[in-house]
Design a protein around this motif. Sequence first.
Motif, mmCIF file in Angstrom:
data_model
loop_
_atom_site.group_PDB
_atom_site.id
_atom_site.type_symbol
_atom_site.label_atom_id
_atom_site.label_comp_id
_atom_site.label_asym_id
_atom_site.label_seq_id
_atom_site.Cartn_x
_atom_site.Cartn_y
_atom_site.Cartn_z
ATOM 1 N N LEU A 108 -9.219 -19.552 -20.139
ATOM 2 C CA LEU A 108 -9.394 -20.985 -19.872
ATOM 3 C C LEU A 108 -10.028 -21.184 -18.491
ATOM 4 C CD1 LEU A 108 -8.769 -23.946 -20.700
ATOM 5 C CD2 LEU A 108 -6.515 -23.661 -19.641
ATOM 6 N N ALA A 109 -9.643 -20.339 -17.539
ATOM 7 C CA ALA A 109 -10.206 -20.452 -16.188
ATOM 8 C C ALA A 109 -11.713 -20.201 -16.202
ATOM 9 C CB ALA A 109 -9.509 -19.474 -15.245
ATOM 10 N N VAL A 110 -12.139 -19.231 -17.008
ATOM 11 C CA VAL A 110 -13.585 -18.949 -17.109
ATOM 12 C C VAL A 110 -14.301 -20.171 -17.681
ATOM 13 C CG1 VAL A 110 -15.333 -17.461 -18.178
ATOM 14 C CG2 VAL A 110 -13.160 -16.469 -17.389
ATOM 15 N N GLU A 111 -13.715 -20.781 -18.720
ATOM 16 C CA GLU A 111 -14.296 -22.009 -19.310
ATOM 17 C C GLU A 111 -14.343 -23.140 -18.300
ATOM 18 O OE1 GLU A 111 -12.581 -21.940 -23.846
ATOM 19 O OE2 GLU A 111 -12.184 -23.709 -22.631
ATOM 20 N N GLN A 112 -13.225 -23.342 -17.618
ATOM 21 C CA GLN A 112 -13.108 -24.497 -16.728
ATOM 22 C C GLN A 112 -14.098 -24.435 -15.577
ATOM 23 O OE1 GLN A 112 -11.194 -27.471 -16.884
ATOM 24 N NE2 GLN A 112 -11.083 -26.820 -19.010
ATOM 25 N N LYS A 113 -14.430 -23.228 -15.147
ATOM 26 C CA LYS A 113 -15.409 -23.088 -14.050
ATOM 27 C C LYS A 113 -16.742 -23.724 -14.398
ATOM 28 C CE LYS A 113 -14.290 -19.024 -11.314
ATOM 29 N NZ LYS A 113 -14.615 -17.608 -11.162
ATOM 30 N N GLN A 114 -17.043 -23.825 -15.705
ATOM 31 C CA GLN A 114 -18.326 -24.406 -16.136
ATOM 32 C C GLN A 114 -18.258 -25.933 -16.208
ATOM 33 O OE1 GLN A 114 -20.414 -21.906 -16.471
ATOM 34 N NE2 GLN A 114 -18.702 -20.447 -16.390
ATOM 35 N N GLU A 115 -17.077 -26.501 -16.107
ATOM 36 C CA GLU A 115 -16.906 -27.945 -16.289
ATOM 37 C C GLU A 115 -17.270 -28.718 -15.019
ATOM 38 O OE1 GLU A 115 -16.050 -29.738 -18.902
ATOM 39 O OE2 GLU A 115 -15.606 -28.095 -20.286
ATOM 40 N N THR A 116 -17.699 -29.954 -15.210
ATOM 41 C CA THR A 116 -18.021 -30.811 -14.062
ATOM 42 C C THR A 116 -16.750 -31.185 -13.297
ATOM 43 O OG1 THR A 116 -19.709 -31.739 -15.486
ATOM 44 C CG2 THR A 116 -19.301 -32.894 -13.420
ATOM 45 N N HIS A 117 -15.683 -31.461 -14.032
ATOM 46 C CA HIS A 117 -14.411 -31.840 -13.402
ATOM 47 C C HIS A 117 -13.322 -30.880 -13.883
ATOM 48 C CE1 HIS A 117 -16.423 -35.386 -11.981
ATOM 49 N NE2 HIS A 117 -16.681 -35.776 -13.207
ATOM 50 N N PRO A 118 -13.323 -29.657 -13.355
ATOM 51 C CA PRO A 118 -12.464 -28.618 -13.932
ATOM 52 C C PRO A 118 -10.989 -28.733 -13.542
ATOM 53 C CG PRO A 118 -13.621 -27.779 -12.024
ATOM 54 C CD PRO A 118 -14.147 -29.166 -12.250
ATOM 55 N N PHE A 119 -10.143 -28.230 -14.416
ATOM 56 C CA PHE A 119 -8.773 -27.864 -14.047
ATOM 57 C C PHE A 119 -8.849 -26.480 -13.402
ATOM 58 C CE2 PHE A 119 -7.795 -30.865 -17.390
ATOM 59 C CZ PHE A 119 -6.538 -31.366 -17.089
ATOM 60 N N ILE A 120 -7.929 -26.184 -12.483
ATOM 61 C CA ILE A 120 -7.807 -24.810 -11.972
ATOM 62 C C ILE A 120 -6.592 -24.185 -12.666
ATOM 63 C CG2 ILE A 120 -7.577 -23.333 -9.934
ATOM 64 C CD1 ILE A 120 -8.491 -25.708 -8.232
ATOM 65 N N PRO A 121 -6.812 -23.279 -13.633
ATOM 66 C CA PRO A 121 -5.696 -22.653 -14.338
ATOM 67 C C PRO A 121 -5.232 -21.382 -13.609
ATOM 68 C CG PRO A 121 -7.651 -22.916 -15.758
ATOM 69 C CD PRO A 121 -8.089 -23.018 -14.332
ATOM 70 N N VAL A 122 -3.928 -21.247 -13.400
ATOM 71 C CA VAL A 122 -3.390 -20.051 -12.736
ATOM 72 C C VAL A 122 -2.099 -19.594 -13.428
ATOM 73 C CG1 VAL A 122 -4.326 -20.632 -10.447
ATOM 74 C CG2 VAL A 122 -2.012 -21.381 -11.042
ATOM 75 N N ASN A 123 -1.807 -18.313 -13.291
ATOM 76 C CA ASN A 123 -0.522 -17.758 -13.728
ATOM 77 C C ASN A 123 0.355 -17.549 -12.502
ATOM 78 O OD1 ASN A 123 -0.841 -17.276 -16.659
ATOM 79 N ND2 ASN A 123 -2.522 -15.929 -16.005
ATOM 80 N N ILE A 124 1.654 -17.830 -12.657
ATOM 81 C CA ILE A 124 2.588 -17.633 -11.541
ATOM 82 C C ILE A 124 3.782 -16.825 -12.030
ATOM 83 C CG2 ILE A 124 4.106 -18.762 -9.867
ATOM 84 C CD1 ILE A 124 2.216 -21.157 -9.867
ATOM 85 N N ASN A 125 4.018 -15.697 -11.363
ATOM 86 C CA ASN A 125 5.205 -14.890 -11.666
ATOM 87 C C ASN A 125 6.332 -15.345 -10.736
ATOM 88 O OD1 ASN A 125 7.107 -12.933 -12.179
ATOM 89 N ND2 ASN A 125 6.049 -11.332 -11.020
ATOM 90 N N PRO A 126 7.400 -15.966 -11.286
ATOM 91 C CA PRO A 126 8.417 -16.559 -10.402
ATOM 92 C C PRO A 126 9.414 -15.560 -9.829
ATOM 93 C CG PRO A 126 9.027 -16.926 -12.690
ATOM 94 C CD PRO A 126 7.692 -16.218 -12.714
ATOM 95 N N GLY A 127 9.446 -14.312 -10.331
ATOM 96 C CA GLY A 127 10.493 -13.381 -9.913
ATOM 97 C C GLY A 127 11.789 -13.695 -10.652
ATOM 98 N N VAL A 128 12.878 -13.077 -10.195
ATOM 99 C CA VAL A 128 14.154 -13.219 -10.912
ATOM 100 C C VAL A 128 14.936 -14.388 -10.309
ATOM 101 C CG1 VAL A 128 16.224 -12.006 -11.647
ATOM 102 C CG2 VAL A 128 14.096 -10.761 -11.376
ATOM 103 N N ILE A 129 15.296 -15.359 -11.172
ATOM 104 C CA ILE A 129 15.876 -16.625 -10.704
ATOM 105 C C ILE A 129 17.282 -16.794 -11.294
ATOM 106 C CG2 ILE A 129 15.325 -19.068 -10.331
ATOM 107 C CD1 ILE A 129 12.694 -18.401 -12.020
ATOM 108 N N ASP A 130 18.158 -17.397 -10.514
ATOM 109 C CA ASP A 130 19.552 -17.567 -10.944
ATOM 110 C C ASP A 130 19.685 -18.790 -11.855
ATOM 111 O OD1 ASP A 130 22.187 -17.076 -11.188
ATOM 112 O OD2 ASP A 130 22.698 -17.372 -9.074
ATOM 113 N N THR A 131 19.354 -18.598 -13.148
ATOM 114 C CA THR A 131 19.397 -19.701 -14.119
ATOM 115 C C THR A 131 20.183 -19.252 -15.354
ATOM 116 O OG1 THR A 131 17.431 -18.952 -15.281
ATOM 117 C CG2 THR A 131 17.073 -20.442 -13.412
ATOM 118 N N GLU A 132 20.282 -20.161 -16.310
ATOM 119 C CA GLU A 132 20.984 -19.821 -17.572
ATOM 120 C C GLU A 132 20.289 -18.679 -18.308
ATOM 121 O OE1 GLU A 132 21.880 -23.122 -20.198
ATOM 122 O OE2 GLU A 132 22.645 -24.294 -18.515
#
Length: 241
Positions: free
Chosen positions: A156-180
């Motif tokens: 999607l990031a490769v596609e968006q780079k071609q757009e006039t008004h692009p979204f910037i798509p990124v992946n984020i690895n949050p690490g280990v979180i104290d949740t359910e």
Amino acid sequence: MRIAIITGGSKGLGLSLCLQLRERGYRVIEFSRSAPHEFSVMVDLSSPEESRRAILSAIGGIESEPLEEIIVINNAGMLEPIGPTSRKDHPALIANMNTNFTSAILFVTEVVGQFQSIPCRKVIANISSGAALNGYAGWTLYCAAKAGLENFVRALAVEQKQETHPFIPVNINPGVIDTEMQALIRATSAADFPDVGHFVRRKEQGELAAPFAVAAAILRIVESPTLEFGARYNVADYSRG
Ligand SMILES: NC(=O)c1ccc[n+]([C@@H]2O[C@H](COP(=O)([O-])OP(=O)(O)OC[C@H]3O[C@@H](n4cnc5c(N)ncnc54)[C@H](OP(=O)(O)O)[C@@H]3O)[C@@H](O)[C@H]2O)c1
């Protein structure tokens, strides 16, 4: 108006993200089954058709308002069914892939379609996992969905780079979180999840990050003026204290 659209904001990491986005002045739209907030939309992401309808109806019309920034966070996720592939139950397998993968792609797709032509700063953050890059016995579906989504975001990031008004798509690895989600992992039998001891030890040694701290680091990443199309960010590199 600055708007944030997020899945899985009822608890855990997503809840902290919603609260911090609201503190920063964003209008937040959150999607989950329990939908506990006034800004929530109730939806079960294990049903892609229901998801698509709910997403479209919640975001329809917003594009006609003056928008200064759009932050999209794909955060909802589930681990179940945990266990060996030989014992995976067919309906549970489909529900996992629908929630973690199909509805996540539908969510991003509908949001991109709705806001593509809007000329403001636009970011899509996919909350990923170490499981996108590593195989864990018992977590085959979760690993598959996280890996597939990461590459969806890169394409999607490769596609968006071609757009006039692009979204910037990124992946984020949050690490280990104290949740359910971590509580569920620790409660799993070693027969279903052989690495369970590792996660029990990490909790005992105080290595799980607080959801509010991880959310703050994620927002530092998302708000960074140097965000790179298709990049993979690790929260560990953006944590404070
Ligand atoms: N916790 C960790 O250590 C860790 C590590 C790496 C990556 N992550 C990722 O971080 C994200 C957040 O995880 P978390 O630990 O905060 O998990 P969590 O506490 O279990 O929360 C999961 C969220 O997803 C929503 N959700 C789950 N199934 C859903 C469905 N069928 N339909 C709609 N919403 C659904 C839940 O809402 P409802 O129950 O109200 O529907 C909830 O808001 C996930 O993508 C996870 O894979 C977590």
